[in-house]
Design an enzyme around this catalytic site. Structure first.
Site, mmCIF file in Angstrom:
data_model
loop_
_atom_site.group_PDB
_atom_site.id
_atom_site.type_symbol
_atom_site.label_atom_id
_atom_site.label_comp_id
_atom_site.label_asym_id
_atom_site.label_seq_id
_atom_site.Cartn_x
_atom_site.Cartn_y
_atom_site.Cartn_z
ATOM 1 N N HIS A 1 -3.027 -18.199 -5.219
ATOM 2 C CA HIS A 1 -2.683 -18.110 -3.802
ATOM 3 C C HIS A 1 -3.761 -17.360 -3.031
ATOM 4 O O HIS A 1 -4.536 -16.601 -3.611
ATOM 5 C CB HIS A 1 -1.334 -17.401 -3.630
ATOM 6 C CG HIS A 1 -1.392 -15.955 -3.986
ATOM 7 N ND1 HIS A 1 -1.356 -15.508 -5.290
ATOM 8 C CD2 HIS A 1 -1.523 -14.848 -3.206
ATOM 9 C CE1 HIS A 1 -1.451 -14.197 -5.297
ATOM 10 N NE2 HIS A 1 -1.561 -13.763 -4.050
ATOM 11 N N HIS B 1 -9.790 -14.999 0.037
ATOM 12 C CA HIS B 1 -10.277 -15.316 -1.309
ATOM 13 C C HIS B 1 -9.089 -15.689 -2.193
ATOM 14 O O HIS B 1 -7.941 -15.500 -1.795
ATOM 15 C CB HIS B 1 -11.008 -14.106 -1.911
ATOM 16 C CG HIS B 1 -10.077 -12.961 -2.153
ATOM 17 N ND1 HIS B 1 -9.706 -12.078 -1.154
ATOM 18 C CD2 HIS B 1 -9.376 -12.588 -3.250
ATOM 19 C CE1 HIS B 1 -8.833 -11.201 -1.651
ATOM 20 N NE2 HIS B 1 -8.606 -11.492 -2.914
#
Length: 161
Positions: free
Chosen positions: A117, A40
């Site tokens: 990220h 995620h």
């Protein structure tokens, strides 16, 4: 309960990232690989907080303009390897608005600099040099989700609230 707000990844992007992780494993990179279902992009880490309904209310109050998310960079924070995303003004604006709304509602969160990220490996180490070959993957983002992190049988499981 441990809470965070994140963008869940499309199955196709997860597949591409898993292939990248398999490649790293073949190159001898060791560490704690993130399971595909846990991949995620975190927007706001809240941590221990027992009022998920309040967080959900804030999340629903901040409009998200759909945008394209593309993998582009790679990097690390110490021994954490990650896949980054292309600079994206809609994403930055959304995170700024979301974090502002959390702050205004008095909901605590890690107010660190937002570096978009996707964590791939924690405690990464290798005996020889390796190359992260990031795939050209992209997806449309239409929503962010409130996720709960819990330990089940020694494994971290993320569940959408």
């Amino acid at each position: 309960m441990r809470l965070f707000i994140a963008i869940p990844l499309a199955e196709e992007m997860k597949k591409e990232l898993v292939a990248c992780m398999h490649d790293l494993k073949k190159q001898g990179v060791e560490g704690s690989y993130v399971p595909a279902q846990n991949l995620h992009l975190t927007l706001a880490f809240i941590g221990e907080y027992d009022k998920p309904a309040q967080v959900k209310k804030v999340l629903e109050s901040v409009p998200l303009q759909p945008f394209r998310l593309s993998l582009s960079e790679k990097g690390n924070f110490g021994d954490i390897l990650w896949a980054g995303v292309k600079g994206n003004q809609k994403l930055k604006t959304y995170v700024k608005d979301l974090r502002g709304a959390l702050k205004a509602a008095g909901i605590p969160f890690a107010d660190d600099k937002f570096i978009p990220h996707i964590t791939l490996i924690r405690k990464a180490s290798a005996r020889k040099s390796y190359e992260i070959r990031l795939p050209k993957a992209e997806m449309m983002v239409k929503k962010a989700s409130l996720l709960k992190s819990e330990m089940k049988g020694g494994k971290t499981v993320y569940k959408e609230m």
